[in-house]
Scaffold this active site. Structure first.
Site, PDB file in Angstrom:
ATOM      1  N   ASN A  30      -4.532   6.375  -1.250  1.00 55.39           N
ATOM      2  CA  ASN A  30      -4.053   6.626   0.123  1.00 55.39           C
ATOM      3  C   ASN A  30      -3.412   7.999   0.247  1.00 55.39           C
ATOM      4  OD1 ASN A  30      -5.030   4.336   1.272  1.00 55.39           O
ATOM      5  ND2 ASN A  30      -3.174   3.132   0.920  1.00 55.39           N
ATOM      6  N   SER A  72       0.840  -1.211   0.000  1.00 55.68           N
ATOM      7  CA  SER A  72       0.000   0.000   0.000  1.00 55.68           C
ATOM      8  C   SER A  72       0.861   1.240   0.000  1.00 55.68           C
ATOM      9  CB  SER A  72      -0.851   0.045   1.278  1.00 55.68           C
ATOM     10  OG  SER A  72      -1.575  -1.125   1.418  1.00 55.68           O
ATOM     11  N   HIS A  84      -2.213  -3.176  -6.090  1.00 53.88           N
ATOM     12  CA  HIS A  84      -2.682  -2.752  -4.760  1.00 53.88           C
ATOM     13  C   HIS A  84      -4.169  -3.054  -4.628  1.00 53.88           C
ATOM     14  CE1 HIS A  84      -3.629   0.714  -1.753  1.00 53.88           C
ATOM     15  NE2 HIS A  84      -3.476  -0.451  -1.136  1.00 53.88           N
ATOM     16  N   GLU A  98      -5.491  -0.756  -7.725  1.00 58.51           N
ATOM     17  CA  GLU A  98      -4.508   0.211  -8.246  1.00 58.51           C
ATOM     18  C   GLU A  98      -3.369  -0.589  -8.861  1.00 58.51           C
ATOM     19  OE1 GLU A  98      -3.707   2.596  -4.696  1.00 58.51           O
ATOM     20  OE2 GLU A  98      -4.529   4.347  -5.706  1.00 58.51           O
TER      21      GLU A  98
END
Ligand code: T1G
Length: 643
Positions: free
Chosen positions: A474, A403, A424, A436
């Protein structure tokens, strides 16, 4: 390719519509059907009409691309009325999906038959509108008010068998659809004709039915389902003609709304994302045998998702006990599907038969793809890939599920670095749609294409991301949380901020979400960065975690929680802990709070675009909608903040 062709099967006229890719109802389709209804009525040798579609599906609804343009005659309601008024009864022969205007045309027909695999539905609310060609007026007459309310306000299609039970269709046919529909039409001529749908009676419902339906259909900020419900209710309390006028007015009003524009934006973005132009003509590597390293929540979710897509799985863990736990975590996913009635026991057994556990990396010698989902620490990940580099085929795609770490650092020294990529997943990986896809500068195009092909196979929403801390989602989350903390230091109440974001359409605000997920995850990331010498200013979250407040799991985080209760209570201890950091007492209306935080997300999105981390604004919106709970009827932060 002719849009509409007619062939004769004795006294039955078979009308075939061929408007690839999904037989969307364009202006030409509306005009063609209207004229055909006229022409076939005048043909003395025709006694009934079958309407069937070429290609993968029955009519999939109005052409969404025409929504932004002024409506052109013949309008769809008029086409439906003309088919219904035909002297020769029409039979809709449904395969694939009869959706929206497609099902409205089918309701204009006297009969509807479908193959077992077909679905029928009125998904208009998912596009921010309501059915605009009698969906809220004919459906209650065809299948009753309750079935109509469920179909229209949920927007969810029904499989043929359920549609038959609900009275939405007249028969589920087997064998060749066209043949069966012609036979059905011929047989119908020998029996008493049912009333046209618009002439069928409607039973008004008591007020408490509507109150309950309203409560069930309400989603903060999403207008269309409630307007659809109002339109159905109006239809039960007035004439057909008045109800049609009311429905049309509502449809046209919503069609011009921001919500409809936002949902169309997401609709087309979702269809563009899996097919990046840069990968056109590049064949992905075949993936049949998948290795997953790590049987924890993420690894098991990834293994479950790949298995569900029909791939064979080898789950690697460090020892026999961990392997057993990992396999049990995967089994729990399929047990859940059995409990929800989505999978039979036999299906569960078949799924698990394709998942093998092992502690020996050598078992991955023939894997086509290996996805690592181990502890988020660079040393642990690098050790995994060193082993994979030794045992896997040189053409095996090796992927990290990291991540936050830099995929380039993880892959350093790996042989054949062109086969390495970041994938991800979002937890729970067998449920969350977002994936992702993070190539390194060495990643080969066909390996990138393999990532997109995997997303398609797993029915996930792929978004390519460049390498930066937190990639796209994120990184925006970090900015969102930081901006929310700034508001707290300015004296805006934590509960007001969460309420504002719920009112905007999020299921949870930023602070409630942290209490649920745990404040310590981000805290550890910040501490890790600090340990590497990065300057990371202290956040309000740090203060709480250091005071032992990690969220619900410790009985308190941003909020207090009574024993065994998840209700978030404003915390006097938090107020005391943060008092020194709160420099003002600011009242902000909730819409302004939401606008401010969405603007912060968009500002971070703009920087992400500027840096080339994301390729287009709609990709950022897809990340937020599919990975972070951004309400899709707002379109995502980039759409919501457009000029
Ligand atoms: N209009 C225009 N294009 C459409 C379309 C539509 N309704 N539906 C799909 N496409 C395009 C899509 O953009 C893609 O294009 C290609 O078709 C394949 O789509 C008056 C007003 C039918 C279940 O909401 O649910 O009727 O990217 O990848 O996975 O009351 O498409 O290839 O160039 O999704 O096989 C109501 C929306 C409209 C149905 C097929 N109807 N479509 O899924 O293919 S509002 C809908 C779908 C309405 C009336 C109201 C799915 C599908 P490209 P795809 P698929």
């Amino acid at each position: 390719m002719t849009l509409l062709t007619v062939r004769r099967d004795g006294e039955i006229a078979v009308v075939t519509l061929d408007n690839p890719p999904v037989n969307a109802i364009s202006e030409a389709v509306r005009k063609g059907l209207y004229d055909l209804a006229e022409r076939l009525d005048e043909d003395p040798e025709v006694r009934a009409v079958v309407l069937v579609c070429a290609g993968r599906t029955f009519l999939a609804g109005a052409d969404v691309r025409e929504f932004g343009q002024p409506p052109v005659e013949p309008h769809l309601p008029d086409v439906v009325d003309r088919i219904e008024a035909a002297e020769k009864p029409w039979v809709a022969a449904i395969h694939g999906a009869a959706l929206g205007g497609g099902f409205e045309i089918a309701m204009g027909c006297r009969f509807r038959v479908a193959v077992e695999s077909a679905r029928v539905g009125l998904p208009e609310v998912t596009l921010g509108v309501i059915p605009g060609a009698s969906g809220t007026v004919r459906t209650p007459r065809l299948a009753g008010v309750e079935a109509a309310v469920e179909l229209v306000t949920s927007g969810k299609p029904l499989a043929a068998a359920k549609a038959l039970d609900a009275g939405l269709i007249d028969a589920v046919v087997s064998g060749d659809l066209e043949t069966a529909a012609v036979e059905f039409a011929r047989a119908s001529l020998a029996a008493e004709m049912p009333l046209p749908v618009s002439k069928r009676p409607l039973q008004p419902m008591p007020d408490d039915f509507w109150q309950a339906a309203r409560k069930a259909a309400a989603r903060a900020g999403h207008k269309a389902p409630l307007r659809a419900l109002d339109s159905i209710r109006f239809a039960t309390e007035t004439s057909f003609a008045a109800a049609m006028a009311h429905e049309r007015e509502t449809f046209l009003d919503l069609r011009a709304s921001d919500e409809a524009a936002a949902l169309r934006h997401v609709f087309f973005a979702e269809r563009a994302a899996p097919k990046p132009a840069a990968l056109k003509g590049i064949d992905p590597r075949p993936v049949k045998l998948v290795g997953v390293i790590g049987g924890g929540t993420m690894g098991a979710g990834i293994a479950g998702a790949c298995r569900e897509a029909g791939m064979e799985i080898i789950l690697i863990e460090r020892d026999a006990e961990a392997v057993a736990r990992g396999l049990d975590n995967v089994a729990k996913i399929f047990d859940g599907a059995v409990k929800r009635g989505k999978l039979t026991e036999k299906g569960r057994a078949e799924r698990m038969a394709g998942v093998r556990g092992s502690t020996d990396y050598a078992d991955l010698a023939q894997a086509d793809l290996v996805i690592e989902a181990v502890f988020e620490e660079i040393g642990v990940k690098r050790a995994v890939f060193a082993e994979l580099g030794r045992v896997c085929r040189p053409d095996a795609v090796l992927a990290t599920n990291t991540s936050y770490l830099d995929p380039r650092a993880i892959a350093e020294g790996l042989p054949n670095p062109e086969r390495f990529i970041g994938l991800h997943f979002f937890s729970p990986a067998h449920i969350m749609k977002l994936l992702e896809i993070v190539p390194t500068p060495e990643t080969a195009p066909e390996v990138l294409a393999t990532g997109f092909a995997l997303a398609r196979a797993l029915n996930k929403m792929p978004v390519q991301a460049g390498i930066c801390e937190g990639f796209i989602g994120n990184r925006i989350l970090k900015r969102y949380r930081a901006e929310a903390e700034v508001l707290v230091t300015q004296g805006v109440a934590i509960s007001e901020i969460d309420a504002a974001m719920r009112g905007y359409g999020f299921r949870m605000g930023p602070f409630e979400a942290q209490d649920l997920g745990g404040l310590d995850i981000a805290f550890l990331q910040r501490e890790g960065a600090r340990a590497e010498g990065q300057h990371v200013p202290e956040t309000l979250g740090d203060i709480l975690v250091r005071a032992g407040r990690k969220g619900q799991k410790t009985g308190g985080g941003w909020y207090d929680y009574a024993e065994g209760d998840r209700a978030a209570l404003p915390s006097p201890q938090v107020a005391e802990l943060l008092a020194a950091r709160i420099v003002d007492a600011r009242e902000l209306p909730r819409p302004e709070i939401a606008a401010h935080l969405v603007a912060a997300m968009a500002a971070e999105g703009a920087a992400i675009l500027e840096e080339g981390i994301a390729q287009r604004p709609e990709d950022i919106d897809l990340v937020e909608v599919h990975g972070y709970g951004f309400p899709r009827w707002k379109g995502g932060p980039m759409f919501a903040s457009r000029g």
